[in-house]
Design an enzyme around this catalytic site. Structure first.
Site, PDB file in Angstrom:
ATOM      1  CD  GLU A  32      -2.479   1.801   0.397  1.00 48.68           C
ATOM      2  OE1 GLU A  32      -2.475   3.026   0.177  1.00 48.68           O
ATOM      3  OE2 GLU A  32      -3.139   0.979  -0.277  1.00 48.68           O
ATOM      4  CD  GLN A  33      -0.392   5.514  -3.736  1.00 53.04           C
ATOM      5  OE1 GLN A  33       0.579   5.740  -4.460  1.00 53.04           O
ATOM      6  NE2 GLN A  33      -1.612   5.937  -4.028  1.00 53.04           N
ATOM      7  NE  ARG A 103     -15.150   4.775  -0.618  1.00 54.93           N
ATOM      8  CZ  ARG A 103     -15.360   4.001  -1.685  1.00 54.93           C
ATOM      9  NH1 ARG A 103     -14.552   2.997  -1.928  1.00 54.93           N
ATOM     10  NH2 ARG A 103     -16.365   4.234  -2.497  1.00 54.93           N
ATOM     11  CE1 TYR A 206     -24.882   5.480   1.923  1.00 58.56           C
ATOM     12  CE2 TYR A 206     -25.742   6.218  -0.187  1.00 58.56           C
ATOM     13  CZ  TYR A 206     -24.691   5.762   0.588  1.00 58.56           C
ATOM     14  OH  TYR A 206     -23.441   5.601   0.017  1.00 58.56           O
ATOM     15  CG  ASP A 284     -12.894   1.059  -9.566  1.00 58.42           C
ATOM     16  OD1 ASP A 284     -13.872   0.378  -9.933  1.00 58.42           O
ATOM     17  OD2 ASP A 284     -13.002   2.018  -8.781  1.00 58.42           O
TER      18      ASP A 284
END
Length: 391
Positions: A32-33, A103, A206, A284
């Site tokens: 992970e960067q 998230r 929401y 993605d």
């Protein structure tokens, strides 16, 4: 196969595939960067198809502790707050639950699960290249490198592997921009998604974190945009100006916006080639999607399970990667096409076409609510965790 596996990217897809593989006995390292695994972001929707993956990973109960369960989708006219139609999510089969989650909470949940499964996480790893091979090589900005039997690029839109496997393709601006924001939940919203529809614009909202806050995503059609990405700060007054003709309840919700991000919505083609020798794309990086079906995170979760299942069942690595691409491409293309075609339904101009469309939605939701939900069977009813029993 007993493989050493490197996963580039500590987002939802990367952590999910790392967890699935480690739970299956693989040696997995996440690169992970960022200096820490953390997500600022905002809310996202875990629909039943994505939930099945979290359930299979043993994470459904933890998700429930950090999410709000969706029970309805309310389609409304922005100018009056009149409810055009209501989809009762409680009519879905009992195993098809719908969750709203921040998230950051989902990332934290997956990160904890990955560590518990034995995944090694290396932070501050800025990847500049992924070179196919046996083994495949990951090169870092500081000149060092890492070799693995398999490298999974879950680095999203900025994937370095996608360009190595495919000819360069140009994204194009869709003519739409979107704002993201979080506001206090003063109206005690608990279990519904509200979509306020207006000519050339709409707002989706929401609840999150047990109703503590409300997540907002507002979209406007616009002729020009200069940059891609979602992390551009904007003045909340610009958002409010777009909906200044909305009903008082909508304007009051927007008055609570203090910080907002704006991004241009661009379309990218699904990658032609998802894998090379010892390397593969996920999420993605292979198939970016627009947010109009709330499926970006769910497709990454499906990818994660599919790739793990293929690696466990195939006789060799190349066969596994081929099967993964073969089974996932038709699915993600269908989802992306549905998302691409969704926004215009919310943006109809005032007039007879809009009136007729809203009347049809209203009649359908009142007279045949189960039939309206049935149109989503292909999406929510899909179970990637059992798909390989038939393939």
């Amino acid at each position: 196969m007993h493989l050493s596996i490197s996963v580039v990217g500590g987002g939802i897809g990367g952590l999910a595939v790392a967890t699935a593989l480690a739970q299956s006995g693989m040696q997995v390292t996440v690169l992970e960067q960022a200096a820490q695994i953390a997500e600022v972001g905002a809310g996202l929707q875990v629909s039943p198809n994505g939930l099945r993956v979290l359930r299979a990973l043993g994470l459904e109960e933890r998700l429930s502790q950090h999410s709000s369960q969706g029970q309805a989708v309310s389609l409304r006219r922005a100018e009056s707050d009149y409810e055009v139609a209501r989809l009762d999510l409680n009519r879905l089969p009992t195993d098809q639950l719908y969750h709203f989650v921040h998230r950051a909470d989902l990332i934290d949940l997956l990160y904890t699960a990955a560590l518990e499964a034995g995944v090694t996480v290396k932070l501050a790893q800025s990847v500049v290249a992924i070179e196919p091979g046996v083994p495949a090589t990951v090169r870092f900005v500081d000149g060092t490198s890492n070799r693995s039997d398999l490298v999974i690029d879950a680095g999203g839109l900025h994937s370095v592997l996608r360009g190595a496997l495919n000819k360069k393709t140009e994204s194009f601006f869709t003519g739409q921009v979107a704002w993201r924001a979080l506001v206090s939940n003063v109206d005690n919203r608990q279990h519904d998604v509200q979509v306020h529809m207006a000519p050339r614009s709409h707002i989706v909202s929401y609840p999150l974190r047990g109703g503590e806050m409300v997540n907002l995503v507002a979209v406007q059609e616009r002729s020009e945009w200069s940059d891609e990405g979602w992390s551009h700060r904007d003045d909340p007054d610009n958002l409010r100006a777009v909906f200044n003709g909305a009903a008082p309840s909508v304007r009051k919700m927007l008055e609570r916006v203090e910080d907002v991000n704006l991004w241009g919505l661009f379309r990218h083609p699904v990658a032609d080639h998802w894998y090379g020798q010892g390397c593969v794309l996920l999420g993605d990086a292979a198939h970016p999607t627009l947010p109009f079906l709330a499926q970006g995170a769910n497709m990454a979760l499906e990818d994660a399970w599919a790739l793990c299942a293929c690696l466990l069942r195939a006789p060799d690595l190349n066969s596994a990667l081929l099967h993964y691409e073969t089974i996932r491409k038709p699915r993600v293309r269908k989802v992306i096409e549905a998302a691409n075609n969704n926004a215009w339904r919310y943006h109809l101009p005032r007039g007879p076409v809009r009136l007729a469309a809203h009347m049809a939605l209203g009649l359908g939701s009142r007279i045949a609510p189960s039939v309206m939900l049935k149109q989503f069977d292909w999406l929510y009813g899909y179970d990637i965790t059992s798909a390989f029993d038939q393939n």
